[in-house]
Enzyme design. Sequence first.
Site, PDB file in Angstrom:
ATOM      1  N   GLN A  83      -1.513   1.565  -9.283  1.00 33.09           N
ATOM      2  CA  GLN A  83      -2.544   2.356  -8.591  1.00 33.09           C
ATOM      3  C   GLN A  83      -3.883   2.329  -9.341  1.00 33.09           C
ATOM      4  O   GLN A  83      -4.654   3.285  -9.290  1.00 33.09           O
ATOM      5  CB  GLN A  83      -2.062   3.788  -8.383  1.00 33.09           C
ATOM      6  CG  GLN A  83      -1.056   3.911  -7.246  1.00 33.09           C
ATOM      7  CD  GLN A  83      -1.618   3.465  -5.898  1.00 33.09           C
ATOM      8  OE1 GLN A  83      -2.818   3.552  -5.642  1.00 33.09           O
ATOM      9  NE2 GLN A  83      -0.760   2.978  -5.024  1.00 33.09           N
ATOM     10  N   SER A  84      -4.163   1.220 -10.017  1.00 32.75           N
ATOM     11  CA  SER A  84      -5.400   1.113 -10.789  1.00 32.75           C
ATOM     12  C   SER A  84      -6.643   1.106  -9.891  1.00 32.75           C
ATOM     13  O   SER A  84      -6.759   0.272  -8.979  1.00 32.75           O
ATOM     14  CB  SER A  84      -5.363  -0.181 -11.604  1.00 32.75           C
ATOM     15  OG  SER A  84      -6.653  -0.512 -12.068  1.00 32.75           O
ATOM     16  N   ASN A  85      -7.561   2.014 -10.161  1.00 32.12           N
ATOM     17  CA  ASN A  85      -8.856   1.986  -9.468  1.00 32.12           C
ATOM     18  C   ASN A  85      -9.663   0.758  -9.876  1.00 32.12           C
ATOM     19  O   ASN A  85     -10.398   0.178  -9.080  1.00 32.12           O
ATOM     20  CB  ASN A  85      -9.658   3.239  -9.804  1.00 32.12           C
ATOM     21  CG  ASN A  85      -8.955   4.499  -9.369  1.00 32.12           C
ATOM     22  OD1 ASN A  85      -8.543   4.624  -8.219  1.00 32.12           O
ATOM     23  ND2 ASN A  85      -8.810   5.450 -10.290  1.00 32.12           N
TER      24      ASN A  85
END
Length: 325
Positions: A83-85
């Site tokens: 879920q890395s921005n």
Amino acid sequence: MSHERALAFLRALPAEPLLSGPTPVLDMARLGPALGGGPRLLVKRDDAIPFGFGGNKVRKLALVAAQARAEGARTLVTMGGVQSNHCRATAAAAARLGLACHLVLNGERPETPRANALLDELFGASAEYVATRDERAPAVARAVARLEAEGQRPFAIPLGASTPLGALAYALAIDELVAQGVVPSVIVHATSSAGTQAGLLAGVTLLGLRTRVLGVSADASSAELSPIVLDLARAALEATGVSGDALGADAVVVEDGFVGDGYGIPSAASREAAQLAARHEALLVDHTYTAKALAAVVAGVREGRFGGEGPVLFWHTGGQVGLFA
Ligand SMILES: *Cc1c(COP(=O)(O)O)cnc(C)c1O
């Protein structure tokens, strides 16, 4: 080189046009009274950067992607959590610039991609998965070697795009803030890979402000993260031609009292901050980063810890996509 010349250098850095002008600075007029009064509270809306759901990584990537293109890159390679921005913003930048993108993600390949993982796929990035954080950097090195052999001209972007150049995006953001007529007594923001805090400190130094910068850690201890922030801030200053000694070690303040049970795990304080922001300001903060930083604002106001003349500015670094994970 004087700071004036450093500022001229900074303002002339090549950047890809991923930003659409300054982000809004808004009063949080209902949150302050809800906390029992205290200093004027402002929010700088980097969550509202229009490009690819925004956030602090877009600022950093505007500079780092320009460097990649100048070096002839055709593929951006980077890494992060599922879920890395940062990975989502890199995938978006690659799409916009006509580059390929390859991501190394730690975690399980999701059966049904959601939130950032869904966006990575929509933006056309390829992804490979590794089990742990430690396996990411070697996997990036292998991917770079493979893509090079295939003639795909890879450019590896470190975690969070937190290189000295990436950090300078936040020195430019301080320049932007001052041009908006805002000089806070303190800036409070979420910190993790150090680039945002390093850049804010470099910017405050270059502009000669007395603004304090309070980085609220999302995971690491202050003892671990502070020296990394200091080294990166000094490297960023050096890149503009200013001695790193212009920044004293005591300017680096990392607050690690809001991590709670760990990275990405909500705490009672972060849940309360998220609810206060949503119900008083219609502002959305995420549980990994910005809710914990806002929790530090909430606690600081209640405890009367923010002195100084100017307002307290919460720098919203994005992450709202994570609410849908
Ligand atoms: C990456 C990130 C941060 C931390 O910024 P760093 O420059 O990595 O320290 C803060 N907030 C959000 C929403 C992020 O995605």
